[in-house]
Write a protein that holds these residues in place. Sequence first.
Motif, PDB file in Angstrom:
ATOM      1  N   LEU A 195       5.332  -1.143   7.303  1.00  0.00           N
ATOM      2  CA  LEU A 195       6.507  -0.272   7.154  1.00  0.00           C
ATOM      3  C   LEU A 195       7.592  -0.968   6.345  1.00  0.00           C
ATOM      4  O   LEU A 195       8.191  -0.371   5.437  1.00  0.00           O
ATOM      5  CB  LEU A 195       7.040   0.134   8.526  1.00  0.00           C
ATOM      6  CG  LEU A 195       8.271   1.047   8.504  1.00  0.00           C
ATOM      7  CD1 LEU A 195       7.934   2.389   7.882  1.00  0.00           C
ATOM      8  CD2 LEU A 195       8.830   1.241   9.914  1.00  0.00           C
ATOM      9  N   GLY A 196       7.856  -2.249   6.639  1.00  0.00           N
ATOM     10  CA  GLY A 196       8.870  -2.993   5.892  1.00  0.00           C
ATOM     11  C   GLY A 196       8.504  -3.148   4.432  1.00  0.00           C
ATOM     12  O   GLY A 196       9.368  -3.027   3.551  1.00  0.00           O
ATOM     13  N   TRP A 197       7.227  -3.394   4.147  1.00  0.00           N
ATOM     14  CA  TRP A 197       6.796  -3.510   2.746  1.00  0.00           C
ATOM     15  C   TRP A 197       6.970  -2.185   2.016  1.00  0.00           C
ATOM     16  O   TRP A 197       7.397  -2.160   0.864  1.00  0.00           O
ATOM     17  CB  TRP A 197       5.346  -3.970   2.686  1.00  0.00           C
ATOM     18  CG  TRP A 197       5.127  -5.349   3.209  1.00  0.00           C
ATOM     19  CD1 TRP A 197       6.067  -6.343   3.312  1.00  0.00           C
ATOM     20  CD2 TRP A 197       3.918  -5.892   3.738  1.00  0.00           C
ATOM     21  NE1 TRP A 197       5.512  -7.480   3.856  1.00  0.00           N
ATOM     22  CE2 TRP A 197       4.187  -7.237   4.128  1.00  0.00           C
ATOM     23  CE3 TRP A 197       2.630  -5.388   3.910  1.00  0.00           C
ATOM     24  CZ2 TRP A 197       3.222  -8.065   4.674  1.00  0.00           C
ATOM     25  CZ3 TRP A 197       1.662  -6.216   4.463  1.00  0.00           C
ATOM     26  CH2 TRP A 197       1.949  -7.530   4.836  1.00  0.00           C
ATOM     27  N   MET A 198       6.659  -1.080   2.682  1.00  0.00           N
ATOM     28  CA  MET A 198       6.845   0.232   2.054  1.00  0.00           C
ATOM     29  C   MET A 198       8.325   0.486   1.757  1.00  0.00           C
ATOM     30  O   MET A 198       8.676   0.992   0.690  1.00  0.00           O
ATOM     31  CB  MET A 198       6.297   1.330   2.956  1.00  0.00           C
ATOM     32  CG  MET A 198       4.790   1.417   3.009  1.00  0.00           C
ATOM     33  SD  MET A 198       4.266   2.917   3.885  1.00  0.00           S
ATOM     34  CE  MET A 198       2.478   2.766   3.762  1.00  0.00           C
ATOM     35  N   ARG A 199       9.182   0.109   2.694  1.00  0.00           N
ATOM     36  CA  ARG A 199      10.618   0.293   2.487  1.00  0.00           C
ATOM     37  C   ARG A 199      11.087  -0.530   1.293  1.00  0.00           C
ATOM     38  O   ARG A 199      11.847  -0.039   0.437  1.00  0.00           O
ATOM     39  CB  ARG A 199      11.366  -0.106   3.761  1.00  0.00           C
ATOM     40  CG  ARG A 199      12.874   0.142   3.699  1.00  0.00           C
ATOM     41  CD  ARG A 199      13.528  -0.136   5.040  1.00  0.00           C
ATOM     42  NE  ARG A 199      13.262  -1.499   5.489  1.00  0.00           N
ATOM     43  CZ  ARG A 199      12.574  -1.807   6.586  1.00  0.00           C
ATOM     44  NH1 ARG A 199      12.076  -0.858   7.360  1.00  0.00           N
ATOM     45  NH2 ARG A 199      12.390  -3.077   6.933  1.00  0.00           N
ATOM     46  N   GLU A 200      10.645  -1.786   1.204  1.00  0.00           N
ATOM     47  CA  GLU A 200      11.045  -2.642   0.088  1.00  0.00           C
ATOM     48  C   GLU A 200      10.535  -2.134  -1.253  1.00  0.00           C
ATOM     49  O   GLU A 200      11.154  -2.380  -2.294  1.00  0.00           O
ATOM     50  CB  GLU A 200      10.536  -4.065   0.331  1.00  0.00           C
ATOM     51  CG  GLU A 200      11.232  -4.771   1.489  1.00  0.00           C
ATOM     52  CD  GLU A 200      10.544  -6.076   1.872  1.00  0.00           C
ATOM     53  OE1 GLU A 200       9.526  -6.423   1.237  1.00  0.00           O
ATOM     54  OE2 GLU A 200      11.031  -6.734   2.812  1.00  0.00           O
ATOM     55  N   LEU A 201       9.422  -1.408  -1.230  1.00  0.00           N
ATOM     56  CA  LEU A 201       8.856  -0.864  -2.464  1.00  0.00           C
ATOM     57  C   LEU A 201       9.475   0.472  -2.856  1.00  0.00           C
ATOM     58  O   LEU A 201       9.065   1.082  -3.848  1.00  0.00           O
ATOM     59  CB  LEU A 201       7.337  -0.707  -2.316  1.00  0.00           C
ATOM     60  CG  LEU A 201       6.550  -2.024  -2.287  1.00  0.00           C
ATOM     61  CD1 LEU A 201       5.133  -1.797  -1.801  1.00  0.00           C
ATOM     62  CD2 LEU A 201       6.547  -2.664  -3.681  1.00  0.00           C
ATOM     63  N   GLY A 202      10.451   0.938  -2.089  1.00  0.00           N
ATOM     64  CA  GLY A 202      11.193   2.131  -2.452  1.00  0.00           C
ATOM     65  C   GLY A 202      10.555   3.436  -2.033  1.00  0.00           C
ATOM     66  O   GLY A 202      10.953   4.504  -2.517  1.00  0.00           O
ATOM     67  N   LEU A 203       9.589   3.392  -1.124  1.00  0.00           N
ATOM     68  CA  LEU A 203       8.974   4.630  -0.667  1.00  0.00           C
ATOM     69  C   LEU A 203       9.919   5.392   0.259  1.00  0.00           C
ATOM     70  O   LEU A 203      10.768   4.813   0.924  1.00  0.00           O
ATOM     71  CB  LEU A 203       7.652   4.349   0.038  1.00  0.00           C
ATOM     72  CG  LEU A 203       6.555   3.700  -0.822  1.00  0.00           C
ATOM     73  CD1 LEU A 203       5.268   3.556  -0.019  1.00  0.00           C
ATOM     74  CD2 LEU A 203       6.294   4.494  -2.094  1.00  0.00           C
ATOM     75  N   GLU A 204       9.730   6.696   0.299  1.00  0.00           N
ATOM     76  CA  GLU A 204      10.595   7.580   1.082  1.00  0.00           C
ATOM     77  C   GLU A 204       9.783   8.269   2.182  1.00  0.00           C
ATOM     78  O   GLU A 204       8.570   8.116   2.263  1.00  0.00           O
ATOM     79  CB  GLU A 204      11.221   8.631   0.171  1.00  0.00           C
ATOM     80  CG  GLU A 204      12.064   8.060  -0.956  1.00  0.00           C
ATOM     81  CD  GLU A 204      12.606   9.135  -1.880  1.00  0.00           C
ATOM     82  OE1 GLU A 204      13.609   8.845  -2.571  1.00  0.00           O
ATOM     83  OE2 GLU A 204      12.034  10.249  -1.926  1.00  0.00           O
ATOM     84  N   ASP A 205      10.499   9.051   3.005  1.00  0.00           N
ATOM     85  CA  ASP A 205       9.864   9.833   4.084  1.00  0.00           C
ATOM     86  C   ASP A 205       8.954   8.943   4.943  1.00  0.00           C
ATOM     87  O   ASP A 205       7.838   9.338   5.306  1.00  0.00           O
ATOM     88  CB  ASP A 205       9.067  11.013   3.520  1.00  0.00           C
ATOM     89  CG  ASP A 205       9.927  11.967   2.714  1.00  0.00           C
ATOM     90  OD1 ASP A 205      11.125  12.083   3.022  1.00  0.00           O
ATOM     91  OD2 ASP A 205       9.400  12.589   1.774  1.00  0.00           O
ATOM     92  N   LEU A 206       9.414   7.747   5.247  1.00  0.00           N
ATOM     93  CA  LEU A 206       8.595   6.795   5.984  1.00  0.00           C
ATOM     94  C   LEU A 206       8.315   7.298   7.399  1.00  0.00           C
ATOM     95  O   LEU A 206       9.182   7.866   8.066  1.00  0.00           O
ATOM     96  CB  LEU A 206       9.294   5.441   6.043  1.00  0.00           C
ATOM     97  CG  LEU A 206       9.536   4.751   4.695  1.00  0.00           C
ATOM     98  CD1 LEU A 206      10.380   3.507   4.895  1.00  0.00           C
ATOM     99  CD2 LEU A 206       8.229   4.421   4.011  1.00  0.00           C
ATOM    100  N   ASP A 207       7.096   7.087   7.833  1.00  0.00           N
ATOM    101  CA  ASP A 207       6.705   7.510   9.169  1.00  0.00           C
ATOM    102  C   ASP A 207       5.592   6.581   9.655  1.00  0.00           C
ATOM    103  O   ASP A 207       4.947   5.889   8.847  1.00  0.00           O
ATOM    104  CB  ASP A 207       6.212   8.954   9.155  1.00  0.00           C
ATOM    105  CG  ASP A 207       6.208   9.593  10.535  1.00  0.00           C
ATOM    106  OD1 ASP A 207       6.659   8.934  11.499  1.00  0.00           O
ATOM    107  OD2 ASP A 207       5.746  10.745  10.655  1.00  0.00           O
TER     108      ASP A 207
END
Length: 261
Positions: free
Chosen positions: A173-185
């Motif tokens: 989840l943290g890696w996805m956030r750092e890569l600028g992804l949205e609508d994280l779940d």
Amino acid sequence: MTDDEVEIERVRLSNLAKTLDPGTFRLLDRVGVEPGMHVLEVGAGTGSVSAWLAERVGGDGRVMSTDIDLRFHAEMPPNVIVRQHDAARDRLPPEHFHLIHARAVIQHIPEREAVMARLVDALCPGGAVVIEDGAMAEFASQTLPEPLGSIHRIVATGSGQQWRDHQAGVRILGWMRELGLEDLDARGSVRIMRPHEASGEWWFLALERAVPRLVEAGAVPESDAATALEQMRAPGFAMLGPTSIATIGRKPAFTVSEGQP
């Protein structure tokens, strides 16, 4: 691997697919798989998820089903492209896939953060990436009868595999956030494991294969190895499986150029 080891691994992967596929299919249905999509399955194993995806995307869609080792990959329908692919080194087409899925893969790749970036680069704007991986610390530390518990902990924590991240599922989840992804779940699940059932045999077969090597290396006495193998297949035995964390992110559909409102 010897021929016998290849066959054992084939059975093990089949059991793992039987255990995990129903949850994966529900997850991907929720994210959305539509006719005409281009989909990437990373670390396809037997190809069971790729075959399911092929039905969903239909004749106008395409599934690229990849693995570093294709010996266990089943025959696929014509809209599936099967490729031997090293996710850490081999290129992917940029902004090509509407959906990317990987299950029980990222923890095994030393360059895992770089691989995550590669997958995001391969997503179309608005596309989704779904990563299922484990949180193995609790799985490794659960109370089990000895000597099975000690042998289980050695294998579950990847002792001798210093590059393996047995907590990768927690970090994605943290890696996805750092890569600028949205609508994280994210969604988490844990299953019970029993001998002579797919839910447990995928792991017990792995232990069976590992035990002789541990004995040979002097890490486990031969008498303890024999006892542990009996304990894990004793009538009524049950243990907790790994916590599986499915993390979802979506690539922004539009990028606002610098200087524009």
